[in-house]
Each structure stands twice: as structure tokens, then as C-alpha cells.
Design a protein around this motif. Structure first.
Motif, PDB file in Angstrom:
ATOM      1  N   GLY A 361     -34.100  21.892  -3.527  1.00  0.00           N
ATOM      2  CA  GLY A 361     -34.073  22.780  -2.372  1.00  0.00           C
ATOM      3  C   GLY A 361     -33.538  22.137  -1.109  1.00  0.00           C
ATOM      4  N   ASP A 362     -33.299  22.977  -0.116  1.00  0.00           N
ATOM      5  CA  ASP A 362     -32.712  22.519   1.145  1.00  0.00           C
ATOM      6  C   ASP A 362     -33.597  21.505   1.859  1.00  0.00           C
ATOM      7  OD1 ASP A 362     -30.591  24.184   0.664  1.00  0.00           O
ATOM      8  OD2 ASP A 362     -31.319  25.799   1.974  1.00  0.00           O
ATOM      9  N   ALA A 363     -34.906  21.682   1.792  1.00  0.00           N
ATOM     10  CA  ALA A 363     -35.809  20.788   2.513  1.00  0.00           C
ATOM     11  C   ALA A 363     -35.751  19.361   1.978  1.00  0.00           C
ATOM     12  CB  ALA A 363     -37.245  21.313   2.433  1.00  0.00           C
ATOM     13  N   ASN A 364     -35.322  19.191   0.729  1.00  0.00           N
ATOM     14  CA  ASN A 364     -35.271  17.860   0.111  1.00  0.00           C
ATOM     15  C   ASN A 364     -33.848  17.338  -0.043  1.00  0.00           C
ATOM     16  OD1 ASN A 364     -38.104  17.498  -0.334  1.00  0.00           O
ATOM     17  ND2 ASN A 364     -37.972  18.979  -2.020  1.00  0.00           N
ATOM     18  N   ALA A 365     -32.924  17.881   0.723  1.00  0.00           N
ATOM     19  CA  ALA A 365     -31.521  17.476   0.586  1.00  0.00           C
ATOM     20  C   ALA A 365     -31.333  15.987   0.845  1.00  0.00           C
ATOM     21  CB  ALA A 365     -30.646  18.302   1.532  1.00  0.00           C
ATOM     22  N   ALA A 366     -32.009  15.451   1.851  1.00  0.00           N
ATOM     23  CA  ALA A 366     -31.853  14.028   2.164  1.00  0.00           C
ATOM     24  C   ALA A 366     -32.409  13.151   1.042  1.00  0.00           C
ATOM     25  CB  ALA A 366     -32.553  13.715   3.491  1.00  0.00           C
ATOM     26  N   ALA A 367     -33.581  13.533   0.508  1.00  0.00           N
ATOM     27  CA  ALA A 367     -34.167  12.772  -0.599  1.00  0.00           C
ATOM     28  C   ALA A 367     -33.277  12.841  -1.834  1.00  0.00           C
ATOM     29  CB  ALA A 367     -35.556  13.301  -0.907  1.00  0.00           C
ATOM     30  N   ARG A 368     -32.713  13.996  -2.055  1.00  0.00           N
ATOM     31  CA  ARG A 368     -31.814  14.157  -3.196  1.00  0.00           C
ATOM     32  C   ARG A 368     -30.579  13.279  -3.034  1.00  0.00           C
ATOM     33  NH1 ARG A 368     -32.174  19.132  -2.966  1.00  0.00           N
ATOM     34  NH2 ARG A 368     -30.210  19.735  -1.994  1.00  0.00           N
ATOM     35  N   ASP A 369     -30.082  13.171  -1.823  1.00  0.00           N
ATOM     36  CA  ASP A 369     -28.918  12.333  -1.566  1.00  0.00           C
ATOM     37  C   ASP A 369     -29.239  10.858  -1.781  1.00  0.00           C
ATOM     38  OD1 ASP A 369     -26.133  12.106  -0.532  1.00  0.00           O
ATOM     39  OD2 ASP A 369     -27.144  10.930   1.026  1.00  0.00           O
ATOM     40  N   ARG A 370     -30.494  10.479  -1.525  1.00  0.00           N
ATOM     41  CA  ARG A 370     -30.904   9.075  -1.706  1.00  0.00           C
ATOM     42  C   ARG A 370     -31.261   8.754  -3.155  1.00  0.00           C
ATOM     43  NH1 ARG A 370     -33.809  10.307   3.136  1.00  0.00           N
ATOM     44  NH2 ARG A 370     -35.733  10.531   1.913  1.00  0.00           N
ATOM     45  N   PHE A 371     -31.303   9.752  -3.993  1.00  0.00           N
ATOM     46  CA  PHE A 371     -31.695   9.530  -5.389  1.00  0.00           C
ATOM     47  C   PHE A 371     -30.504   8.998  -6.177  1.00  0.00           C
ATOM     48  CE2 PHE A 371     -32.457  10.684  -9.780  1.00  0.00           C
ATOM     49  CZ  PHE A 371     -33.801  10.377  -9.951  1.00  0.00           C
ATOM     50  N   SER A 372     -30.735   7.960  -6.970  1.00  0.00           N
ATOM     51  CA  SER A 372     -29.641   7.355  -7.725  1.00  0.00           C
ATOM     52  C   SER A 372     -29.616   7.841  -9.171  1.00  0.00           C
ATOM     53  CB  SER A 372     -29.744   5.826  -7.688  1.00  0.00           C
ATOM     54  OG  SER A 372     -28.640   5.241  -8.336  1.00  0.00           O
ATOM     55  N   VAL A 373     -30.665   7.551  -9.968  1.00  0.00           N
ATOM     56  CA  VAL A 373     -30.631   7.882 -11.391  1.00  0.00           C
ATOM     57  C   VAL A 373     -32.051   7.828 -11.941  1.00  0.00           C
ATOM     58  CG1 VAL A 373     -30.219   5.479 -12.100  1.00  0.00           C
ATOM     59  CG2 VAL A 373     -29.484   7.363 -13.604  1.00  0.00           C
ATOM     60  N   TYR A 374     -32.284   8.587 -13.018  1.00  0.00           N
ATOM     61  CA  TYR A 374     -33.580   8.576 -13.709  1.00  0.00           C
ATOM     62  C   TYR A 374     -33.361   8.242 -15.181  1.00  0.00           C
ATOM     63  CZ  TYR A 374     -37.819  10.274 -16.001  1.00  0.00           C
ATOM     64  OH  TYR A 374     -38.956  10.370 -16.773  1.00  0.00           O
ATOM     65  N   PHE A 375     -34.147   7.269 -15.683  1.00  0.00           N
ATOM     66  CA  PHE A 375     -34.140   6.903 -17.097  1.00  0.00           C
ATOM     67  C   PHE A 375     -35.490   7.285 -17.693  1.00  0.00           C
ATOM     68  CE2 PHE A 375     -31.249   3.676 -15.181  1.00  0.00           C
ATOM     69  CZ  PHE A 375     -30.081   4.114 -15.770  1.00  0.00           C
ATOM     70  N   ASN A 376     -35.454   8.165 -18.664  1.00  0.00           N
ATOM     71  CA  ASN A 376     -36.659   8.688 -19.310  1.00  0.00           C
ATOM     72  C   ASN A 376     -36.826   8.068 -20.691  1.00  0.00           C
ATOM     73  OD1 ASN A 376     -38.806  10.845 -19.257  1.00  0.00           O
ATOM     74  ND2 ASN A 376     -37.741  11.461 -21.129  1.00  0.00           N
ATOM     75  N   MET A 377     -38.054   8.072 -21.219  1.00  0.00           N
ATOM     76  CA  MET A 377     -38.258   7.633 -22.595  1.00  0.00           C
ATOM     77  C   MET A 377     -39.224   8.570 -23.285  1.00  0.00           C
ATOM     78  SD  MET A 377     -38.906   3.890 -24.139  1.00  0.00           S
ATOM     79  CE  MET A 377     -38.904   3.654 -25.924  1.00  0.00           C
ATOM     80  N   ASP A 378     -38.710   9.219 -24.346  1.00  0.00           N
ATOM     81  CA  ASP A 378     -39.585  10.128 -25.068  1.00  0.00           C
ATOM     82  C   ASP A 378     -39.225  10.232 -26.548  1.00  0.00           C
ATOM     83  OD1 ASP A 378     -41.395  12.045 -25.839  1.00  0.00           O
ATOM     84  OD2 ASP A 378     -40.560  13.655 -24.659  1.00  0.00           O
ATOM     85  N   PRO A 379     -38.371  11.176 -26.990  1.00  0.00           N
ATOM     86  CA  PRO A 379     -38.325  11.453 -28.433  1.00  0.00           C
ATOM     87  C   PRO A 379     -37.888  10.251 -29.258  1.00  0.00           C
ATOM     88  CG  PRO A 379     -37.236  13.188 -27.188  1.00  0.00           C
ATOM     89  CD  PRO A 379     -37.464  12.049 -26.246  1.00  0.00           C
ATOM     90  N   GLY A 380     -38.562  10.059 -30.374  1.00  0.00           N
ATOM     91  CA  GLY A 380     -38.206   8.997 -31.295  1.00  0.00           C
ATOM     92  C   GLY A 380     -39.154   7.825 -31.217  1.00  0.00           C
TER      93      GLY A 380
END
Length: 494
Positions: A361-380
Motif C-alpha cells: 500500500g501507499d503508506a508503506n511505499a518507503a519501506a517497500r523501496d528499502r526492501f531488498s529480497v526475501y529467502f523462504n524455506m518450506d516445501p521439501g
């Protein structure tokens, strides 16, 4: 016990000097320190065993899940991570199984293998009776049977013949072919009758004492899920297919079958929150420290087993990855944030709520811009062989460059394919780069995923160590990169 397809390997203490992709350079000294810490002083097996044996199943909104979350928060704090905390979000009432009996008492005694579905209602009392077979009945037929269904043990499905017998393919194998999308149509049994009521609705209205259903697993494997049906909830039990089929044959042959069932459950209303666990290693760079690299896994599980491969192993790996980075004293340019999600099994609820609050959303635009990448671990389960690139072509050179030095501990390759149904999708849904690793799937879909046999024996300590080293390496490389991780070219189709 299922074993990794990869040949056993000793985790190398020195990373071989392999060429990285031209755009990326690897910090070989830090990778070697990560590998040494993750090999010689690993705590990943201790963490995994705590989740599987000490805590056990971790159904969302249960006391066990809350205990696992609080323990994880405290471990992160003890390892030196900052702002270790639980972040609450509204989930709904929890559920707990207190007592369960399922046995055939006539024409001979035999314990039956079964497990109640999650959020099943409690039975009013124990019942011993001949089951009423209603498998495959239409709405009209169920309406005609209403009198015999009330207060009965009802077998609600036909005998099972279509078993789950094939695991998903291994994307790093040379001959792997991307499977075609499956088409799911409405089954004939789901159609309503003249009244418009569905068979499920008519069954609820008839008021059976308990409903028995079968599973598509075989050899005693049961896929046991569940959801809160509110006021419509019935006592409901999944029965191992071989035992369910036996009962169907006996009842339809007119044999004098009697089954005893008792089921006591509780709904938990005191705390209706789900919880995510969060902590971080703060960034140190003057201009990049407010940017964020995330690693995560879901901590919740289903309730018929301790969720060893889904997802105690993933939660233990990401905890260990952050412990490794903290223990070797990394000073990342960007902040490295860990998240353990609740409510993944009920629809990625914890990660979706995190993204809604902090990134969308618009209120989190700055935080979104500062976000680089997410690495998840699940299936398998098993080691990390590489990563699904989610069709993000501009990430290939980066990810290939980071994976290459890890070939000495079993890494193979990244693939362009996408994988669904886990928490990285909460991030990709708003156009952020997020990825899940490629692991082993031998006996995963057939035997362990969401089943009563997702137990300690399914996981190897050496694989946990390897995966934690890979996860720590990718988090560190992303945190030290000059530029933020490349964004997807466009939002994925939904």
C-alpha cells in the motif's frame, strides 16, 4: 527412513575457488567462516529436536505454537540478535485434542488407525454402533437417509482407490520436465439436489454422532488437515484408507460390524491471535543500513505429527542461519531480518499480515523501496540444491554467482521455474523479489506432507547443517551487495 538422493558428503571447511557470475563477487573468507561455524559448532539439530520432540505439533493458535514461538524469540535474543519479538495478528479460536478412541469391536476386536480433523467438534458421548455407509450418496439420497444418519457413525465417502503414489519431480535433475497445470473440476458428489442443499450441508443438518472420512494416503499414511467450521462443525475423523476400505466392504456385505468411537476436543478462546517471530542483525553501512534482507520459514504445523519436514526443519535452518551470522560477528551493510511465520497452513496468514502491515500500500511505499529480497524455506526436505527463480530472469546471474561457491557442499543449480503455496508468495504478490529453495521430494508428497508420519526420522542432521550454511550465505551476500536485489520486471499474474 527416507534418505537424500545426494550422495553423503562431508561439509567442506574451505570453499573452492569457483568462478562467480560476472556481475557478482563472492566474499570467500566470510563464506568459509560461515561454513566452519555451521559445521563445527552447529546448533541446528538441537533446535530441530526441540521443535519436534519437546514441543511437538504446532497448530496455529495452540499453546504449543505459542511455546515454540516464545522459545524461538528467546533463542534469537540469546544469540545477540536485536529486537527479538512476537508480532500478534488476529487469527481466530484455537483447537486442542484431549481424547480419542477408534476401534472395531465386532465381529472381532481391532484398533483402527485414524486421527481427528483440525477444529473437529467434540462428541457428546462415546458411541458403539454399526456404521452407516453414505459414501457417494447424492443430496436426494442423503435426504431420504436423514433418520438413519442422526446420532450415527457415518462413513461419508466411497472406498478409496485413487491413492497418492507419485512425488513431484526434482527440478535439478537433467531430465526434469515442468508438469502441466492440473485442472480441478467439481466432483459429482458436490452437486446439490432439488432443494439446492449440498450433501455436506444435509449431512450436517442430519446430526450424526461422528463422521468418518478416508485419506488418499496408503500404508497407514493419512493426510490430516482441518478448518474451523464454526457452528457447523461436526465430530470428524480421518481413517487410514486400508482400514476405511475394510469397513466399507464389511458394512456393504452385511457383516455384523460394530465400531467404538470417542472424541473429545476443545476450542481455545482465551488467545485468538496468531504470532510471527521477528528479530534482526542491524545493518552497519551509512546509507544502506535501513534496507532489509529477510529470511524466513513457517513455524506452524498440522496436528497429527510434529511437522518435521513441514516445517520444523525449515524453521530450524533459518534460526541456525541467523545464529551463524551473529556468532561470526558479521557487520552487514543492510539489516538482516528473520521471520518465523504462523498460520501458513491455513493460507499464508502470518506472512500476508506482515506484508499488509509493513510493505503493502501507499503508506508503506518507503519501506517497500528499502526492501531488498526475501529467502523462504518450506516445501521439501534434504539439502538445498539451488533456488526456484520464480521466472525472474534478471536474478539468474546474481543467484548463480552466489550458488557457485557452494557446489562443494551439494549445491547444483538454480532453475527458472516457480513454486507456489508457501510464504514467499506474500512478497511476490506485491512485486518484491522472493524465493524458495529446491530440496528433495522423495516420499514428500506421497508420505510426509501434511501427514501423521511427518516425524523426526524423515530428516538428516547433515542436511540441516548444509541448508543453514546456504541460507546464511545467501542472506549475507544479499546484505553486502552494492545494489538492492533486482526487482521482478512486472507483477506476477494472479
Amino acid at each position: 527412513m527416507p534418505r537424500s538422493l545426494a550422495a553423503p558428503f562431508a561439509i567442506a571447511l574451505t570453499i573452492a575457488a569457483l568462478p562467480a557470475a560476472p556481475q557478482e563477487s563472492s566474499d570467500s573468507q566470510t563464506i568459509e567462516r560461515i561454513t566452519r561455524e555451521g559445521t563445527e559448532r552447529s546448533q541446528v539439530h538441537r533446535t530441530f529436536t526441540h521443535f519436534v520432540d519437546t514441543v511437538g505439533p504446532r497448530l496455529t493458535a495452540s499453546p504449543a505454537y505459542k511455546a515454540a514461538a516464545e522459545w524461538s524469540r528467546d533463542q534469537l535474543s540469546s544469540w545477540g540478535l536485536k529486537d527479538a519479538r512476537l508480532e500478534a495478528w488476529e487469527f481466530g479460536r484455537g483447537w486442542q485434542l484431549d481424547q480419542f478412541t477408534l476401534e472395531m469391536v465386532e465381529p472381532r476386536y481391532m484398533p483402527l488407525v485414524g486421527y481427528p480433523e483440525g477444529w473437529s467438534a467434540s462428541m457428546a458421548q462415546e458411541i458403539t454402533a454399526t456404521p452407516v455407509y453414505a459414501g457417494g450418496a447424492s443430496a436426494e439420497q442423503l435426504a431420504a437417509m436423514r433418520g438413519t444418519l442422526k446420532g450415527a457413525i457415518v462413513m461419508a465417502q466411497p472406498a478409496m482407490s485413487s491413492f497418492v503414489r507419485e512425488d513431484r519431480g526434482q527440478p535439478t535433475d537433467p531430465g526434469y520436465v515442468v508438469p502441466a497445470p492440473t485442472q480441478r473440476g467439481q466432483s459429482p458428489g458436490a452437486r446439490g439436489g432439488r432443494s439446492g442443499a449440498s450433501p455436506q450441508q444435509l449431512l450436517r443438518e442430519a446430526g450424526p454422532a461422528v463422521v468418518l472420512r478416508t485419506s488418499r494416503g496408503e500404508h497407514g499414511t493419512m493426510f490430516v488437515l482441518g478448518r474451523d467450521q464454526g457452528a457447523n462443525a461436526l465430530p470428524s475423523v480421518i481413517v487410514a484408507a486400508e482400514h476405511y476400505n475394510m469397513l466399507v466392504r464389511m458394512v456393504t456385505a452385511g457383516l455384523p460390524v460394530k465400531v467404538r468411537v470417542n472424541l473429545k476436543t476443545r476450542y481455545l478462546d482465551d488467545d485468538k491471535n496468531g504470532y510471527n517471530v521477528l528479530a534482526e542483525i542491524p545493518g552497519q553501512h551509512a546509507t544502506l543500513k535501513d534496507e532489509v534482507v529477510m529470511i524466513g520459514a513457517h513455524l506452524d504445523s498440522w496436528h497429527s505429527a510434529p511437522g518435521a519436514t513441514d516445517n520444523a526443519d525449515g524453521a530450524a535452518v533459518v534460526l541456525e542461519a541467523t545464529r551463524i551470522l551473529s556468532a561470526i560477528g558479521v557487520k552487514p551493510h543492510r539489516t538482516i531480518r528473520i521471520a518465523l511465520w504462523g498460520g501458513e497452513e491455513e493460507g499464508l496468514l502470518g506472512s500476508r499480515e506482515y506484508v499488509r502491515r509493513h510493505l503493502a500500500g501507499d503508506a508503506n511505499a518507503a519501506a517497500r523501496d528499502r526492501f531488498s529480497v526475501y529467502f523462504n524455506m518450506d516445501p521439501g526436505t534434504g539439502p538445498i540444491y539451488g533456488w526456484f527463480l520464480q521466472g525472474q530472469d534478471n536474478a539468474r546471474s546474481v543467484m548463480d554467482g552466489w550458488l557457485a561457491p557452494l557446489s562443494t557442499i551439494g549445491a547444483r543449480k538454480n532453475v527458472p521455474d516457480s513454486i507456489g503455496n508457501t510464504d514467499h508468495l506474500s512478497f511476490t504478490a506485491i512485486g518484491l523479489p522472493a524465493f524458495n529453495p529446491i530440496q528433495d521430494y522423495v516420499d514428500y508428497d506421497v508420505r510426509t506432507h501434511h501427514t501423521n508420519v511427518d516425524t523426526y526420522e524423515r530428516v538428516r542432521e547433515a542436511d540441516l547443517k548444509q541448508a543453514a550454511i546456504v541460507m546464511a550465505t545467501f542472506a549475507y551476500q544479499a546484505a553486502m551487495r552494492t545494489e538492492k536485489f533486482p526487482r521482478p520486471a512486472a507483477l506476477p499474474s494472479r
